[in-house]
Design an enzyme around this catalytic site. Structure first.
Site, PDB file in Angstrom:
ATOM      1  N   TYR A 189      -1.099  -8.664  16.309  1.00  0.00           N
ATOM      2  CA  TYR A 189      -1.504  -7.816  15.182  1.00  0.00           C
ATOM      3  C   TYR A 189      -2.798  -7.065  15.500  1.00  0.00           C
ATOM      4  O   TYR A 189      -2.890  -5.850  15.310  1.00  0.00           O
ATOM      5  CB  TYR A 189      -1.678  -8.680  13.938  1.00  0.00           C
TER       6      TYR A 189
ATOM      7  N   LYS B 273      -3.312  -2.980  15.912  1.00  0.00           N
ATOM      8  CA  LYS B 273      -4.197  -2.246  15.017  1.00  0.00           C
ATOM      9  C   LYS B 273      -5.340  -1.576  15.770  1.00  0.00           C
ATOM     10  O   LYS B 273      -5.786  -0.487  15.386  1.00  0.00           O
ATOM     11  CB  LYS B 273      -4.723  -3.178  13.928  1.00  0.00           C
TER      12      LYS B 273
ATOM     13  N   SER C 107      -4.536   1.287  10.156  1.00  0.00           N
ATOM     14  CA  SER C 107      -5.050   0.259  11.044  1.00  0.00           C
ATOM     15  C   SER C 107      -5.412  -0.941  10.163  1.00  0.00           C
ATOM     16  O   SER C 107      -4.692  -1.257   9.221  1.00  0.00           O
ATOM     17  CB  SER C 107      -6.249   0.773  11.852  1.00  0.00           C
TER      18      SER C 107
ATOM     19  N   LYS D  87       4.430  11.533  16.758  1.00  0.00           N
ATOM     20  CA  LYS D  87       5.152  12.433  17.670  1.00  0.00           C
ATOM     21  C   LYS D  87       6.081  13.362  16.899  1.00  0.00           C
ATOM     22  O   LYS D  87       6.121  14.578  17.154  1.00  0.00           O
ATOM     23  CB  LYS D  87       5.942  11.605  18.685  1.00  0.00           C
TER      24      LYS D  87
ATOM     25  N   ILE E 217      -6.124  -7.353   1.327  1.00  0.00           N
ATOM     26  CA  ILE E 217      -5.538  -6.594   0.230  1.00  0.00           C
ATOM     27  C   ILE E 217      -4.365  -7.389  -0.326  1.00  0.00           C
ATOM     28  O   ILE E 217      -3.521  -7.879   0.432  1.00  0.00           O
ATOM     29  CB  ILE E 217      -5.062  -5.204   0.698  1.00  0.00           C
TER      30      ILE E 217
ATOM     31  N   THR F 243      -1.134  -7.881  -1.207  1.00  0.00           N
ATOM     32  CA  THR F 243       0.156  -7.237  -0.953  1.00  0.00           C
ATOM     33  C   THR F 243       1.174  -8.309  -0.575  1.00  0.00           C
ATOM     34  O   THR F 243       0.806  -9.431  -0.220  1.00  0.00           O
ATOM     35  CB  THR F 243       0.067  -6.236   0.214  1.00  0.00           C
TER      36      THR F 243
ATOM     37  N   ILE G   2       0.826  -1.204   0.000  1.00  0.00           N
ATOM     38  CA  ILE G   2       0.000   0.000   0.000  1.00  0.00           C
ATOM     39  C   ILE G   2       0.860   1.255   0.000  1.00  0.00           C
ATOM     40  O   ILE G   2       0.546   2.239  -0.685  1.00  0.00           O
ATOM     41  CB  ILE G   2      -0.952  -0.015   1.214  1.00  0.00           C
TER      42      ILE G   2
ATOM     43  N   ASP H 162      14.024   2.722  10.701  1.00  0.00           N
ATOM     44  CA  ASP H 162      13.365   1.712  11.524  1.00  0.00           C
ATOM     45  C   ASP H 162      12.382   2.465  12.406  1.00  0.00           C
ATOM     46  O   ASP H 162      12.793   3.172  13.332  1.00  0.00           O
ATOM     47  CB  ASP H 162      14.388   0.957  12.373  1.00  0.00           C
TER      48      ASP H 162
END
Length: 258
Positions: free
Chosen positions: A160, A164, A146, A130, A193, A195, A20, A66
């Site tokens: 996971y 999310k 998410s 931040k 999706i 990917t 994505i 990272d």
């Protein structure tokens, strides 16, 4: 609408090297955005930069980051400001799925894997927010990734799904904090999706779901989504066509949850 709605806008993206994030970067470049791209895969970033500059004639910078490490994220955003002078929007799309997804329940959860998945998905999003909100222009826009698993629970999906769900909480909190500056913060919640991450997850459990098969999810449209389709949603939320949308978690799942 102009064919170049992002002309002179500076957009920062994580997870830009594949899936994505890659499709979003390409779409934004085609619409005139100036891009600051981050990912852990440096070679793929360089390939994307060369292709976007050659095909769309836009300014692109890349940084190996990272997202679990705030110092690296902050340095990347500072580099963005040094190069472009501003930040109009960002899409925080970096993410990983655990190797044990669909295989191990909470009792069997490997804690090192837990820390890695939460680190990339949730802490990575926090680190990005931040750093970005320190410098984001008034009336800017942020999109966080998410998942359908941030809206519903699933067995053997603890790390996971927890990450999310947390991203939606971060998104709502940020939207409340910065709305006074006209900054909008939203979350996308993709379903299945097509990917590299989906392929890796299915390889790890040895199960490749096909539309029409007995164990395929009840997706109304009867197919997996494409990364390009999610990129269209991200671009919409970053654009001036969505100026009254903030704090939302928007499903893009082909009618899975409906």
């Amino acid at each position: 609408m102009s064919s170049q709605p992002f002309t002179n806008k500076v957009i920062a993206l994580t997870g830009s090297a594949s899936g994505i994030g890659l499709e979003t970067a390409k779409l934004l470049a085609s619409r005139g955005a100036r891009l600051s791209l981050a990912d852990i895969q440096e070679d793929k970033l360089k390939e994307l930069q060369a292709x976007x500059e050659s095909e769309y004639h836009v300014d692109v910078i890349t940084t190996k980051v990272d997202v679990r490490k705030f110092g690296e994220v902050e340095a990347w955003i500072n580099k963005t400001i040094d190069n472009f002078g501003k930040l109009d929007g960002s899409a925080n799309l970096a993410g990983v799925a655990p190797e044990s997804i669909g295989l191990k329940g909470i009792v069997e959860q490997d804690l090192d894997e837990w820390e890695f998945v939460l680190g990339v998905n949730l802490t990575g999003t926090m680190n990005s927010l931040k750093a970005q909100l320190k410098v984001m222009a008034n009336n800017g826009s942020i999109v966080n990734a998410s998942s359908i698993r941030g809206l519903t629970g699933a067995a053997k999906n603890a790390s996971y799904s927890s990450a999310k769900h947390g991203i939606i909480g971060l998104t709502r909190t940020a939207a409340k904090e910065v709305g006074g500056k006209g900054i909008r913060v939203n979350a996308i919640c993709p379903g299945r999706i097509s990917t590299p991450m989906l392929k890796t997850a299915e390889n790890s459990i040895g199960l490749h779901l096909q539309p029409g098969s007995a164990n395929y999810p009840p997706i109304a449209l009867g197919r997996d989504g494409e990364a390009k389709e999610v990129a269209q949603l991200v671009a919409f939320l970053l654009s001036d066509e969505s100026t009254y949308i903030s704090g939302a978690d928007i499903s893009i799942d082909g009618g899975w949850r409906c």
